[in-house]
Write a protein that holds these residues in place. Structure first.
Motif, PDB file in Angstrom:
ATOM      1  N   VAL A  28     -13.315   7.609   7.656  1.00  0.00           N
ATOM      2  CA  VAL A  28     -13.524   8.420   6.593  1.00  0.00           C
ATOM      3  C   VAL A  28     -12.270   9.309   6.483  1.00  0.00           C
ATOM      4  CG1 VAL A  28     -14.844  10.707   6.672  1.00  0.00           C
ATOM      5  CG2 VAL A  28     -16.037   8.754   7.701  1.00  0.00           C
ATOM      6  N   GLY A  29     -12.231   9.833   5.179  1.00  0.00           N
ATOM      7  CA  GLY A  29     -11.183  10.805   4.850  1.00  0.00           C
ATOM      8  C   GLY A  29      -9.766  10.214   4.650  1.00  0.00           C
ATOM      9  N   ALA A  30      -8.731  10.867   4.835  1.00  0.00           N
ATOM     10  CA  ALA A  30      -7.430  10.283   4.141  1.00  0.00           C
ATOM     11  C   ALA A  30      -6.703   9.532   5.074  1.00  0.00           C
ATOM     12  CB  ALA A  30      -6.632  11.958   3.925  1.00  0.00           C
ATOM     13  N   LYS A  31      -7.085   9.583   6.342  1.00  0.00           N
ATOM     14  CA  LYS A  31      -6.305   8.553   7.464  1.00  0.00           C
ATOM     15  C   LYS A  31      -7.225   7.657   7.696  1.00  0.00           C
ATOM     16  CE  LYS A  31      -3.213  11.973   9.470  1.00  0.00           C
ATOM     17  NZ  LYS A  31      -2.668  12.524  10.403  1.00  0.00           N
ATOM     18  N   LEU A  32      -6.877   6.302   7.249  1.00  0.00           N
ATOM     19  CA  LEU A  32      -7.691   5.106   7.427  1.00  0.00           C
ATOM     20  C   LEU A  32      -6.767   4.030   8.099  1.00  0.00           C
ATOM     21  CD1 LEU A  32      -9.223   4.900   3.866  1.00  0.00           C
ATOM     22  CD2 LEU A  32     -10.006   6.307   5.646  1.00  0.00           C
ATOM     23  N   PRO A  33      -6.425   4.189   9.441  1.00  0.00           N
ATOM     24  CA  PRO A  33      -5.501   3.133  10.005  1.00  0.00           C
ATOM     25  C   PRO A  33      -5.648   1.763  10.225  1.00  0.00           C
ATOM     26  CG  PRO A  33      -6.295   4.762  11.597  1.00  0.00           C
ATOM     27  CD  PRO A  33      -6.786   5.335  10.417  1.00  0.00           C
ATOM     28  N   LYS A  34      -7.109   1.636  10.636  1.00  0.00           N
ATOM     29  CA  LYS A  34      -7.507   0.467  10.606  1.00  0.00           C
ATOM     30  C   LYS A  34      -7.670  -0.359   9.343  1.00  0.00           C
ATOM     31  CE  LYS A  34     -10.304   0.343  15.048  1.00  0.00           C
ATOM     32  NZ  LYS A  34     -11.635   0.526  15.627  1.00  0.00           N
ATOM     33  N   THR A  35      -8.259   0.142   8.563  1.00  0.00           N
ATOM     34  CA  THR A  35      -8.775  -0.372   7.256  1.00  0.00           C
ATOM     35  C   THR A  35      -7.454  -0.718   6.462  1.00  0.00           C
ATOM     36  OG1 THR A  35     -10.552   0.969   7.086  1.00  0.00           O
ATOM     37  CG2 THR A  35      -9.969   0.118   4.939  1.00  0.00           C
ATOM     38  N   LYS A  36      -6.471   0.277   6.632  1.00  0.00           N
ATOM     39  CA  LYS A  36      -5.134   0.220   6.089  1.00  0.00           C
ATOM     40  C   LYS A  36      -4.499  -0.914   6.696  1.00  0.00           C
ATOM     41  CE  LYS A  36      -1.794   3.075   7.748  1.00  0.00           C
ATOM     42  NZ  LYS A  36      -1.132   4.357   7.985  1.00  0.00           N
ATOM     43  N   ALA A  37      -4.417  -1.122   7.767  1.00  0.00           N
ATOM     44  CA  ALA A  37      -3.689  -2.274   8.430  1.00  0.00           C
ATOM     45  C   ALA A  37      -4.221  -3.420   7.923  1.00  0.00           C
ATOM     46  CB  ALA A  37      -3.629  -2.007   9.850  1.00  0.00           C
ATOM     47  N   PHE A  38      -5.726  -3.737   7.891  1.00  0.00           N
ATOM     48  CA  PHE A  38      -6.288  -4.989   7.446  1.00  0.00           C
ATOM     49  C   PHE A  38      -5.779  -5.132   6.174  1.00  0.00           C
ATOM     50  CE2 PHE A  38      -9.752  -6.910   5.538  1.00  0.00           C
ATOM     51  CZ  PHE A  38     -10.054  -8.057   6.095  1.00  0.00           C
ATOM     52  N   VAL A  39      -5.953  -3.998   4.984  1.00  0.00           N
ATOM     53  CA  VAL A  39      -5.463  -4.560   3.644  1.00  0.00           C
ATOM     54  C   VAL A  39      -4.151  -5.060   3.595  1.00  0.00           C
ATOM     55  CG1 VAL A  39      -5.349  -3.397   1.509  1.00  0.00           C
ATOM     56  CG2 VAL A  39      -7.413  -2.917   2.788  1.00  0.00           C
ATOM     57  N   ILE A  40      -3.302  -4.269   4.236  1.00  0.00           N
ATOM     58  CA  ILE A  40      -1.859  -4.535   4.237  1.00  0.00           C
ATOM     59  C   ILE A  40      -1.447  -5.941   4.711  1.00  0.00           C
ATOM     60  CG2 ILE A  40       0.649  -4.005   5.308  1.00  0.00           C
ATOM     61  CD1 ILE A  40      -0.005  -1.125   5.058  1.00  0.00           C
ATOM     62  N   ASN A  41      -2.195  -6.308   5.830  1.00  0.00           N
ATOM     63  CA  ASN A  41      -2.000  -7.876   6.575  1.00  0.00           C
ATOM     64  C   ASN A  41      -2.458  -8.793   5.575  1.00  0.00           C
ATOM     65  OD1 ASN A  41      -0.644  -6.703   8.698  1.00  0.00           O
ATOM     66  ND2 ASN A  41      -2.300  -6.298   9.896  1.00  0.00           N
ATOM     67  N   THR A  42      -3.721  -8.422   5.180  1.00  0.00           N
ATOM     68  CA  THR A  42      -4.206  -9.381   4.067  1.00  0.00           C
ATOM     69  C   THR A  42      -3.579  -9.607   2.896  1.00  0.00           C
ATOM     70  OG1 THR A  42      -6.467  -8.756   5.163  1.00  0.00           O
ATOM     71  CG2 THR A  42      -6.575  -9.935   2.915  1.00  0.00           C
ATOM     72  N   LEU A  43      -3.191  -8.607   2.415  1.00  0.00           N
ATOM     73  CA  LEU A  43      -2.084  -8.652   1.177  1.00  0.00           C
ATOM     74  C   LEU A  43      -0.785  -9.604   1.406  1.00  0.00           C
ATOM     75  CD1 LEU A  43      -2.398  -5.323  -0.208  1.00  0.00           C
ATOM     76  CD2 LEU A  43      -3.244  -7.332  -1.499  1.00  0.00           C
ATOM     77  N   LYS A  44      -0.170  -9.277   2.731  1.00  0.00           N
ATOM     78  CA  LYS A  44       0.765 -10.167   2.988  1.00  0.00           C
ATOM     79  C   LYS A  44       0.658 -11.532   3.409  1.00  0.00           C
ATOM     80  CE  LYS A  44       3.687  -6.289   5.300  1.00  0.00           C
ATOM     81  NZ  LYS A  44       4.003  -5.608   6.653  1.00  0.00           N
ATOM     82  N   SER A  45      -0.535 -11.866   3.780  1.00  0.00           N
ATOM     83  CA  SER A  45      -0.965 -13.376   4.059  1.00  0.00           C
ATOM     84  C   SER A  45      -1.122 -13.996   2.671  1.00  0.00           C
ATOM     85  CB  SER A  45      -2.293 -13.473   4.753  1.00  0.00           C
ATOM     86  OG  SER A  45      -3.350 -12.941   3.869  1.00  0.00           O
ATOM     87  N   PHE A  46      -1.249 -13.228   1.699  1.00  0.00           N
ATOM     88  CA  PHE A  46      -1.314 -13.784   0.229  1.00  0.00           C
ATOM     89  C   PHE A  46       0.152 -14.023  -0.240  1.00  0.00           C
ATOM     90  CE2 PHE A  46      -5.662 -11.572  -0.677  1.00  0.00           C
ATOM     91  CZ  PHE A  46      -6.245 -12.535   0.316  1.00  0.00           C
ATOM     92  N   GLY A  47       1.198 -13.445   0.210  1.00  0.00           N
ATOM     93  CA  GLY A  47       2.437 -13.252  -0.324  1.00  0.00           C
ATOM     94  C   GLY A  47       2.663 -11.945  -1.013  1.00  0.00           C
ATOM     95  N   TYR A  48       2.065 -10.971  -1.046  1.00  0.00           N
ATOM     96  CA  TYR A  48       2.457  -9.657  -1.715  1.00  0.00           C
ATOM     97  C   TYR A  48       3.272  -8.904  -0.595  1.00  0.00           C
ATOM     98  CZ  TYR A  48      -1.248 -10.113  -5.234  1.00  0.00           C
ATOM     99  OH  TYR A  48      -2.008 -10.500  -6.117  1.00  0.00           O
ATOM    100  N   ASN A  49       3.899  -7.871  -1.244  1.00  0.00           N
ATOM    101  CA  ASN A  49       4.675  -7.057  -0.466  1.00  0.00           C
ATOM    102  C   ASN A  49       4.104  -5.596  -0.712  1.00  0.00           C
ATOM    103  OD1 ASN A  49       6.925  -5.805   0.997  1.00  0.00           O
ATOM    104  ND2 ASN A  49       7.951  -5.680  -0.903  1.00  0.00           N
ATOM    105  N   PRO A  50       3.152  -5.300   0.037  1.00  0.00           N
ATOM    106  CA  PRO A  50       2.417  -3.943  -0.186  1.00  0.00           C
ATOM    107  C   PRO A  50       3.320  -2.832   0.426  1.00  0.00           C
ATOM    108  CG  PRO A  50       1.601  -5.154   1.518  1.00  0.00           C
ATOM    109  CD  PRO A  50       2.370  -6.159   1.198  1.00  0.00           C
ATOM    110  N   LYS A  51       3.296  -1.770  -0.260  1.00  0.00           N
ATOM    111  CA  LYS A  51       3.817  -0.566   0.153  1.00  0.00           C
ATOM    112  C   LYS A  51       2.770   0.709   0.339  1.00  0.00           C
ATOM    113  CE  LYS A  51       8.304  -1.116  -2.287  1.00  0.00           C
ATOM    114  NZ  LYS A  51       7.899  -2.448  -2.844  1.00  0.00           N
TER     115      LYS A  51
END
Length: 394
Positions: A28-51
């Protein structure tokens, strides 16, 4: 069948899996550590460079071989602080719940990210993927805009979508012009003087003051605003006192103002402030109106909406795309983007009770269940609309 729907259907199991992982771990809210990590890692697995451009605010870009404009696709990622009461195998157990479907939104945009990689040679320009925190608290969009989400590269048009419980699966709705209300969240703090209930004259009763304020505020809507202008003033929290025989020191009320007109919302807030202050003074107390957060009404760019609406018809068929004028009184912080850049907000039908007895409950209900099959459509919509818009708007 449109090729993008076919491609999205081939990765349906992956999209459903993304959704279920996020659904089981709501934050909930402005800090989403698990969700953020999951999204970043998934994008990296596709070949993106998320920031991460602000706390839990993620962007990733993809460019084609040809130069062109920049089209933004946005998904929100935050959940709500409520216990889930569904019977899903993947239900959350941490006291939070994705009852507004943001897990679906994030999964659909991750699916679109994969589709865009598969069709990168068709992109004429840049697609910017945006994963945003705290839509529910109305700080997410504002923080991302402050952090420069519309710059580097400069965004030319933006799109978001929301699953819509109670609308038939895969029916797509969009408003022309202002279609979703602005919202101001407020708190009223009423201060009195505590005393024994047998001796009310020795104190100042904040419950009495708050009751008069509550009733007086309803007059703003009924007597100061034209009946042709939609506006709602709701107080959903009224808290004061601990013991039945003690007059307390303080009462706190919280609520929302909603309107389809930004100036009207501000007028209501200013009138509330006058009523709150003067009513408290009249009964020998003090009171203050505090703005907690706000979001403006959401305005779709009509030309862009109709253009993207036509692309969506390629995916789901003409009869399954419905445009409307006027709007509902819910609120959505994607509105903040719509004041900076031409934007469109789609609603994607997530199922009715007739389709499945589990579907059709309102969003924010602790038993709401969405049809996961629609995520194929959502992922295809994001990717196809971005590619087609860039192709046709050089």
């Amino acid at each position: 069948m449109n090729n993008f729907i076919k491609q999205a259907d081939l990765i349906k199991d992956e999209i459903v899996n993304y959704r279920r992982i996020i659904h089981s771990n709501p934050e909930v809210g402005a800090k989403l550590p698990k969700t953020k990590a999951f999204v970043i890692n998934t994008l990296k697995s596709f070949g993106y460079n998320p920031k991460e451009i602000c706390e839990s605010g993620i962007i990733a870009t993809i460019q084609g071989n040809k130069p062109g404009k920049t089209f933004l696709l946005r998904a929100d990622m935050d959940a709500l602080p409520m216990n889930e009461a569904t019977e899903c195998d993947f239900k959350s157990t941490n006291g939070c719940m994705h009852s507004c479907g943001h897990d679906m939104h994030t999964a659909m945009l991750l699916g679109a990210a994969k589709l865009l990689k598969q069709n990168q040679n068709q992109i004429e320009g840049t697609v910017k993927l945006v994963f945003q925190p705290d839509e529910e608290g109305f700080t997410g969009a504002k923080n991302m805009l402050k952090a420069g989400v519309l710059e580097n590269p400069k965004v030319d048009a933006a799109m978001a979508m929301h699953v819509h419980s109670g609308t038939p699966s895969n029916v797509v709705l969009y408003g022309l012009g202002t279609s979703i209300a602005g919202c101001i969240r407020f708190r009223i703090v009423v201060k009195g003087t505590g005393c024994h209930g047998a001796l009310p004259e020795t104190g100042v009763d904040p419950i009495n003051i708050a009751s008069h304020i509550y009733l007086s505020l309803q007059e703003i809507i009924s007597r100061e605003i034209s009946p042709t202008k939609p506006a709602v003033l709701t107080i959903g929290k009224f808290a004061g006192g601990d013991a039945p025989n003690i007059i307390p020191e303080e009462v706190v009320m919280e609520g929302t103002i909603r309107s389809l007109d930004k100036e009207l919302g501000e007028f209501i807030f200013n009138r509330m402030s006058e009523i709150v202050t003067s009513t408290a003074q009249m009964f020998r107390g003090q009171a203050q109106l505090i703005e907690l957060s706000s979001v403006p009404p959401l305005t779709n760019d009509t030309n862009l909406a109709n253009e993207l609406g036509n692309y969506v018809k390629d995916l789901v068929g003409e009869k399954s795309v419905v445009s409307f004028e006027g709007g509902g009184m819910g609120s959505e912080d994607f509105a903040s983007y719509s004041y900076e850049v031409p934007s469109v907000y789609f609603m994607l039908g997530a199922g009715t009770e007739q389709e499945n007895p589990l579907y059709g409950l309102p969003m924010h209900n602790n038993k709401v269940v969405f049809n996961e099959d629609i995520m194929v459509t959502g992922a295809a919509m994001h990717a196809y609309c971005a590619i087609e818009w860039l192709k046709n708007n050089k």
